[in-house]
Design a protein around this motif. Structure first.
Motif, PDB file in Angstrom:
ATOM      1  N   GLU A   1       0.673  -1.215  -0.082  1.00  0.00           N
ATOM      2  CA  GLU A   1       0.099  -0.017   0.179  1.00  0.00           C
ATOM      3  C   GLU A   1       0.843   1.193  -0.011  1.00  0.00           C
ATOM      4  OE1 GLU A   1      -2.292  -0.534   3.318  1.00  0.00           O
ATOM      5  OE2 GLU A   1      -3.316  -2.200   2.578  1.00  0.00           O
ATOM      6  N   ARG A   2       1.813   1.210   0.604  1.00  0.00           N
ATOM      7  CA  ARG A   2       2.668   2.506   0.704  1.00  0.00           C
ATOM      8  C   ARG A   2       3.681   2.562  -0.490  1.00  0.00           C
ATOM      9  NH1 ARG A   2       6.579   3.530   5.884  1.00  0.00           N
ATOM     10  NH2 ARG A   2       6.813   5.509   4.727  1.00  0.00           N
ATOM     11  N   HIS A   3       4.016   1.607  -1.044  1.00  0.00           N
ATOM     12  CA  HIS A   3       4.712   1.587  -2.329  1.00  0.00           C
ATOM     13  C   HIS A   3       3.596   2.277  -3.453  1.00  0.00           C
ATOM     14  CE1 HIS A   3       8.549  -0.119  -1.312  1.00  0.00           C
ATOM     15  NE2 HIS A   3       8.030  -1.149  -0.843  1.00  0.00           N
ATOM     16  N   LEU A   4       2.537   1.791  -3.618  1.00  0.00           N
ATOM     17  CA  LEU A   4       1.682   2.210  -4.442  1.00  0.00           C
ATOM     18  C   LEU A   4       1.038   3.676  -4.081  1.00  0.00           C
ATOM     19  CD1 LEU A   4      -0.820  -0.891  -4.724  1.00  0.00           C
ATOM     20  CD2 LEU A   4       1.040  -0.126  -6.264  1.00  0.00           C
ATOM     21  N   ALA A   5       1.116   3.884  -2.852  1.00  0.00           N
ATOM     22  CA  ALA A   5       0.634   5.208  -2.717  1.00  0.00           C
ATOM     23  C   ALA A   5       1.785   6.429  -3.160  1.00  0.00           C
ATOM     24  CB  ALA A   5       0.395   5.615  -0.925  1.00  0.00           C
ATOM     25  N   GLY A   6       2.925   5.966  -3.053  1.00  0.00           N
ATOM     26  CA  GLY A   6       4.113   6.716  -3.517  1.00  0.00           C
ATOM     27  C   GLY A   6       4.361   6.675  -5.288  1.00  0.00           C
ATOM     28  N   GLY A   7       3.365   6.047  -5.910  1.00  0.00           N
ATOM     29  CA  GLY A   7       3.624   5.981  -7.112  1.00  0.00           C
ATOM     30  C   GLY A   7       4.104   5.069  -7.846  1.00  0.00           C
ATOM     31  N   ARG A   8       4.641   3.808  -7.432  1.00  0.00           N
ATOM     32  CA  ARG A   8       4.991   2.833  -8.000  1.00  0.00           C
ATOM     33  C   ARG A   8       4.028   1.922  -8.560  1.00  0.00           C
ATOM     34  NH1 ARG A   8       9.565  -0.213  -4.487  1.00  0.00           N
ATOM     35  NH2 ARG A   8      10.362  -0.833  -6.323  1.00  0.00           N
ATOM     36  N   ILE A   9       4.117   1.308  -9.729  1.00  0.00           N
ATOM     37  CA  ILE A   9       3.260   0.750 -10.596  1.00  0.00           C
ATOM     38  C   ILE A   9       3.310  -0.903 -10.397  1.00  0.00           C
ATOM     39  CG2 ILE A   9       2.417   0.204 -12.859  1.00  0.00           C
ATOM     40  CD1 ILE A   9       3.571   2.896 -13.566  1.00  0.00           C
ATOM     41  N   LEU A  10       2.413  -1.284  -9.950  1.00  0.00           N
ATOM     42  CA  LEU A  10       2.539  -3.102  -9.881  1.00  0.00           C
ATOM     43  C   LEU A  10       2.612  -3.730 -11.264  1.00  0.00           C
ATOM     44  CD1 LEU A  10       2.122  -5.234  -7.763  1.00  0.00           C
ATOM     45  CD2 LEU A  10      -0.237  -5.306  -8.214  1.00  0.00           C
ATOM     46  N   ALA A  11       3.619  -4.468 -11.424  1.00  0.00           N
ATOM     47  CA  ALA A  11       3.705  -5.146 -12.780  1.00  0.00           C
ATOM     48  C   ALA A  11       3.230  -6.876 -12.633  1.00  0.00           C
ATOM     49  CB  ALA A  11       5.374  -5.067 -13.324  1.00  0.00           C
ATOM     50  N   GLY A  12       3.440  -7.304 -11.390  1.00  0.00           N
ATOM     51  CA  GLY A  12       2.958  -8.886 -11.327  1.00  0.00           C
ATOM     52  C   GLY A  12       3.255  -9.223 -10.102  1.00  0.00           C
ATOM     53  N   ARG A  13       3.240 -10.653 -10.011  1.00  0.00           N
ATOM     54  CA  ARG A  13       3.297 -11.248  -8.741  1.00  0.00           C
ATOM     55  C   ARG A  13       4.281 -12.340  -8.958  1.00  0.00           C
ATOM     56  NH1 ARG A  13      -0.309  -9.089  -4.405  1.00  0.00           N
ATOM     57  NH2 ARG A  13      -2.038  -7.767  -5.654  1.00  0.00           N
TER      58      ARG A  13
END
Length: 255
Positions: A42-54
């Motif tokens: 959640e913190r990474h996404l809030a900082g603007g990072r884009i989820l690419a996969g799992r």
């Protein structure tokens, strides 16, 4: 749990590892560990990072023996953690990196569990690429058990994925052989059936586990189902290759 998540989040940024969590919270549960992982996501996404996969980890007997666990785990990676064939990867971006040879599945359909079957998981795979996961631990000295690595995003450091898909049918993945080479020397070899008996099984497992949380695996995402072999350490000046015989290969160089 928030404090532990924030410690690991900072360790990812500073590359200063933390003490094992299992020794500091004696009643830590697997649910707690995934809660710690989710807080960081959640913190990474809030900082603007884009989820690419799992990624699914600890799916082969070799890796389970190496870390002393008996069950798989999962984590995530962002677009800025993805490298390509022949990329120069700074070893200084990690604390103590190791490499694992894997398949990389690009999904052509969204998978929403629970209830995803192996057949549905196979149908959702649009292409299979050669991949390498660079694992790293924000836990000091790789002193980890299952709860530590789960909380630490399943020890994901980065990934590399080829630019050309492997010419192989999804139904034939169990018989594919892959070797892990360090500086051109074969160090480990495994077959697809070492990955939970079928490399597609971790994909279905992940879809169902995340589905219970209301999370889907989206079309277009890249999923790494787990390593063919045990992980090997790498340092600056070395190269790592996932070699799939006549099907293709992927090499990255550490600088």
């Amino acid at each position: 749990m928030i404090r532990l998540a924030d410690e690991l989040f900072e360790a990812t940024r500073t590359l200063v590892p933390v003490a094992p969590l299992r020794d500091r919270v004696l009643d830590l549960t697997l649910d707690d560990a995934y809660m710690i992982q989710s807080r960081q996501l959640e913190r990474h996404l809030a900082g603007g990072r884009i989820l690419a996969g799992r990624k699914v980890g600890l799916t082969s007997p070799a890796m389970q023996r190496q870390l002393g666990v008996d069950s798989p785990d999962f984590g995530y990676f962002f677009a800025d953690m993805v490298h390509r064939d022949d990329d120069a990867v700074p070893a200084g971006d990690f604390i103590s990196p190791k490499v694992e040879p894997e398949f990389g599945f690009v999904l052509q359909e969204t998978l929403q569990g629970p209830g995803v079957t192996l057949e549905q998981a196979r149908a959702a795979i649009g292409a299979v690429y050669p991949a390498i996961e660079i694992i790293d631990s924000r836990i000091a000295d790789w002193d980890i058990k299952l709860l530590d690595t789960v909380a630490d995003n399943a020890s994901c450091g980065a990934i590399a994925v080829g630019t050309t898909a492997l010419p192989v049918s999804v139904e034939d993945l169990t018989s594919v052989t892959c070797s892990l080479l360090i500086d051109g020397e074969v160090r480990e070899t495994g077959t697809g059936d070492a990955v939970m008996g079928d490399p597609v099984a971790p994909l279905a497992w992940l879809a169902n586990v995340l589905g219970e949380q209301g999370v889907a695996l989206e079309a277009g995402q890249l999923i790494l189902p787990g390593s063919f072999t045990r992980a090997l350490p790498v340092v600056a000046g070395e190269s790592a290759t996932a070699h799939f015989g006549d099907l293709g290969s992927l090499t990255i160089r550490f600088i």
